[in-house]
Design a protein around this motif. Structure first.
Motif, PDB file in Angstrom:
ATOM      1  N   ASP A  28      -1.640  10.434  -8.438  1.00 52.43           N
ATOM      2  CA  ASP A  28      -1.561  11.504  -8.971  1.00 52.43           C
ATOM      3  C   ASP A  28      -1.410  12.789  -8.028  1.00 52.43           C
ATOM      4  OD1 ASP A  28      -3.771  11.248  -7.449  1.00 52.43           O
ATOM      5  OD2 ASP A  28      -5.147  11.616  -9.305  1.00 52.43           O
ATOM      6  N   GLY A  29      -1.128  12.494  -6.706  1.00 58.91           N
ATOM      7  CA  GLY A  29      -0.682  13.400  -5.807  1.00 58.91           C
ATOM      8  C   GLY A  29      -1.815  13.933  -4.834  1.00 58.91           C
ATOM      9  N   ASN A  30      -3.047  13.711  -5.382  1.00 60.66           N
ATOM     10  CA  ASN A  30      -4.175  14.031  -4.532  1.00 60.66           C
ATOM     11  C   ASN A  30      -4.390  13.210  -3.268  1.00 60.66           C
ATOM     12  OD1 ASN A  30      -5.053  15.910  -6.521  1.00 60.66           O
ATOM     13  ND2 ASN A  30      -6.196  14.353  -7.469  1.00 60.66           N
ATOM     14  N   THR A  31      -4.900  13.734  -2.227  1.00 68.16           N
ATOM     15  CA  THR A  31      -5.356  13.185  -0.927  1.00 68.16           C
ATOM     16  C   THR A  31      -6.249  12.391  -0.773  1.00 68.16           C
ATOM     17  OG1 THR A  31      -3.910  14.818   0.042  1.00 68.16           O
ATOM     18  CG2 THR A  31      -5.267  13.797   1.660  1.00 68.16           C
ATOM     19  N   ILE A  32      -6.339  11.253  -0.527  1.00 66.42           N
ATOM     20  CA  ILE A  32      -7.670  10.524  -0.424  1.00 66.42           C
ATOM     21  C   ILE A  32      -7.938  10.179   1.079  1.00 66.42           C
ATOM     22  CG2 ILE A  32      -8.394   8.056  -1.210  1.00 66.42           C
ATOM     23  CD1 ILE A  32      -6.521   8.225  -3.489  1.00 66.42           C
ATOM     24  N   GLU A  33      -9.020  10.239   1.428  1.00 68.31           N
ATOM     25  CA  GLU A  33      -9.250  10.183   2.893  1.00 68.31           C
ATOM     26  C   GLU A  33     -10.567   9.149   2.936  1.00 68.31           C
ATOM     27  OE1 GLU A  33     -10.420  13.958   4.543  1.00 68.31           O
ATOM     28  OE2 GLU A  33      -8.251  14.550   4.930  1.00 68.31           O
ATOM     29  N   SER A  34     -10.500   8.399   3.838  1.00 66.54           N
ATOM     30  CA  SER A  34     -11.653   7.450   4.137  1.00 66.54           C
ATOM     31  C   SER A  34     -11.782   7.110   5.725  1.00 66.54           C
ATOM     32  CB  SER A  34     -11.335   5.960   3.515  1.00 66.54           C
ATOM     33  OG  SER A  34     -10.198   5.388   4.116  1.00 66.54           O
ATOM     34  N   GLY A  35     -13.053   6.943   6.049  1.00 64.82           N
ATOM     35  CA  GLY A  35     -13.293   6.935   7.423  1.00 64.82           C
ATOM     36  C   GLY A  35     -13.756   5.351   7.751  1.00 64.82           C
ATOM     37  N   ASN A  36     -13.483   4.984   9.007  1.00 67.86           N
ATOM     38  CA  ASN A  36     -13.908   3.664   9.562  1.00 67.86           C
ATOM     39  C   ASN A  36     -14.193   3.844  11.008  1.00 67.86           C
ATOM     40  OD1 ASN A  36     -13.038   2.048   7.248  1.00 67.86           O
ATOM     41  ND2 ASN A  36     -11.045   2.372   7.651  1.00 67.86           N
ATOM     42  N   ARG A  37     -15.041   2.844  11.049  1.00 66.21           N
ATOM     43  CA  ARG A  37     -15.663   2.802  12.634  1.00 66.21           C
ATOM     44  C   ARG A  37     -15.306   1.382  13.294  1.00 66.21           C
ATOM     45  NH1 ARG A  37     -21.635   4.062  12.364  1.00 66.21           N
ATOM     46  NH2 ARG A  37     -21.389   3.098  10.369  1.00 66.21           N
ATOM     47  N   SER A  79      -5.841   9.043   5.849  1.00 66.09           N
ATOM     48  CA  SER A  79      -5.336   9.895   4.656  1.00 66.09           C
ATOM     49  C   SER A  79      -4.231   9.215   4.059  1.00 66.09           C
ATOM     50  CB  SER A  79      -5.012  11.311   5.082  1.00 66.09           C
ATOM     51  OG  SER A  79      -6.029  11.732   5.848  1.00 66.09           O
ATOM     52  N   SER A  80      -4.210   9.024   2.711  1.00 69.88           N
ATOM     53  CA  SER A  80      -3.171   8.887   1.949  1.00 69.88           C
ATOM     54  C   SER A  80      -3.065   9.618   0.627  1.00 69.88           C
ATOM     55  CB  SER A  80      -3.152   7.098   1.563  1.00 69.88           C
ATOM     56  OG  SER A  80      -4.394   6.961   0.665  1.00 69.88           O
ATOM     57  N   LYS A  81      -1.820   9.653   0.111  1.00 68.18           N
ATOM     58  CA  LYS A  81      -1.526  10.278  -1.318  1.00 68.18           C
ATOM     59  C   LYS A  81      -1.860   9.358  -2.389  1.00 68.18           C
ATOM     60  CE  LYS A  81       0.441  14.329  -0.062  1.00 68.18           C
ATOM     61  NZ  LYS A  81       0.020  15.307  -0.081  1.00 68.18           N
ATOM     62  N   GLY A  82      -2.517   9.693  -3.319  1.00 67.62           N
ATOM     63  CA  GLY A  82      -2.961   8.924  -4.607  1.00 67.62           C
ATOM     64  C   GLY A  82      -1.666   8.918  -5.595  1.00 67.62           C
ATOM     65  N   VAL A 115       0.921  -1.062   0.064  1.00 70.96           N
ATOM     66  CA  VAL A 115      -0.018  -0.168  -0.060  1.00 70.96           C
ATOM     67  C   VAL A 115       0.762   1.322  -0.073  1.00 70.96           C
ATOM     68  CG1 VAL A 115      -2.109  -1.226   1.133  1.00 70.96           C
ATOM     69  CG2 VAL A 115      -0.116   0.325   2.411  1.00 70.96           C
ATOM     70  N   GLU A 116       0.167   2.371  -0.411  1.00 67.82           N
ATOM     71  CA  GLU A 116       0.818   3.801  -0.353  1.00 67.82           C
ATOM     72  C   GLU A 116       0.790   4.224   1.379  1.00 67.82           C
ATOM     73  OE1 GLU A 116       2.063   5.686  -2.580  1.00 67.82           O
ATOM     74  OE2 GLU A 116       1.829   4.030  -4.037  1.00 67.82           O
ATOM     75  N   PRO A 117       2.075   5.034   1.875  1.00 75.70           N
ATOM     76  CA  PRO A 117       1.741   5.231   3.094  1.00 75.70           C
ATOM     77  C   PRO A 117       0.609   6.062   3.463  1.00 75.70           C
ATOM     78  CG  PRO A 117       3.893   5.991   1.840  1.00 75.70           C
ATOM     79  CD  PRO A 117       3.043   5.418   1.001  1.00 75.70           C
ATOM     80  N   THR A 118       0.132   5.594   4.718  1.00 77.34           N
ATOM     81  CA  THR A 118      -1.142   6.353   5.045  1.00 77.34           C
ATOM     82  C   THR A 118      -0.708   6.845   6.426  1.00 77.34           C
ATOM     83  OG1 THR A 118      -2.018   4.134   6.035  1.00 77.34           O
ATOM     84  CG2 THR A 118      -2.780   4.609   3.768  1.00 77.34           C
ATOM     85  N   GLU A 119      -1.656   7.956   6.717  1.00 82.06           N
ATOM     86  CA  GLU A 119      -1.563   8.283   8.098  1.00 82.06           C
ATOM     87  C   GLU A 119      -3.059   8.269   8.712  1.00 82.06           C
ATOM     88  OE1 GLU A 119      -0.964  12.788  10.148  1.00 82.06           O
ATOM     89  OE2 GLU A 119      -0.260  12.288   8.128  1.00 82.06           O
ATOM     90  N   GLY A 120      -3.150   7.571   9.902  1.00 87.01           N
ATOM     91  CA  GLY A 120      -4.429   7.566  10.364  1.00 87.01           C
ATOM     92  C   GLY A 120      -4.676   8.408  11.437  1.00 87.01           C
TER      93      GLY A 120
END
Length: 183
Positions: free
Chosen positions: A153-162, A148-151, A118-123
């Motif tokens: 193309d350089g855009n930040t992708i965010e997703s949430g989980n519970r 949050s992770s960088k795609g 995976v790409e580096p992510t920051e939780g």
């Protein structure tokens, strides 16, 4: 002459009743009794409030303790670095116990391969709260995380989980005994 004769010889006096005793004053004893009862009631109420306050404080301290640990763990769990996949696996395994440790140990190789790809992510933990305390001393904590992770193309992708995290204290350390993603 005897004293008896002396009395008889004098003028006869009319018999008078002894002077009446002054009426008993109930004011001071009554006020003292009421004050004593009020003081005892105040001491009892203060004691009960103190006990209640201390038990609430103890619960608040326990909640803060488990929430601090779970927030830290979930930040570590959701922050992935593909260049340090083995270190990630060791950190998570050291904080696991019970069913979660067993499941993580069984799937460690698959998890490490996925982390390395995976790409580096920051939780980050958005919010966490204690759902309930179990009879065995463990706590179920509801946690909302954002990753949050960088795609490419350089855009930040965010997703949430519970998540529902069960944390159990072993000795002086908290450990995660169950981790369930809530959909």
């Amino acid at each position: 002459m005897s004293p008896r004769r002396k009395i008889d010889a004098e003028e006869p006096e009319l018999y008078t009743a002894p002077a009446p005793k002054p009426p008993r004053r109930w004011g001071l004893p009554l006020v003292a009794s009421i004050a004593g009862v009020l003081i005892a009631a105040a001491i009892t109420a203060s004691s009960l409030m103190l006990v209640s306050h201390e038990s609430d404080r103890k619960v608040a301290v326990q909640d803060a303790d488990v929430l601090g640990y779970v927030r830290s763990f979930m930040t570590t769990y959701t922050t992935l670095d593909p260049f340090q996949a083995n270190y990630y696996g060791d950190r998570i395994q050291s904080q696991a116990t019970g069913d979660f440790a067993k499941m993580f140990k069984e799937k460690i190789n698959e998890i490490l391969v996925q982390v390395a790809r995976v790409e580096p992510t920051e939780g980050t933990v958005v919010e966490a709260g204690v759902q309930r305390w179990n009879d065995d001393g463990s706590a179920d904590v509801l946690v909302a995380t954002k990753i949050s992770s960088k795609g490419p193309d350089g855009n930040t992708i965010e997703s949430g989980n519970r998540w529902v995290v069960t944390a159990k204290k072993e000795g002086q350390l908290w450990k995660i005994s169950q981790l369930i993603q809530v959909i």
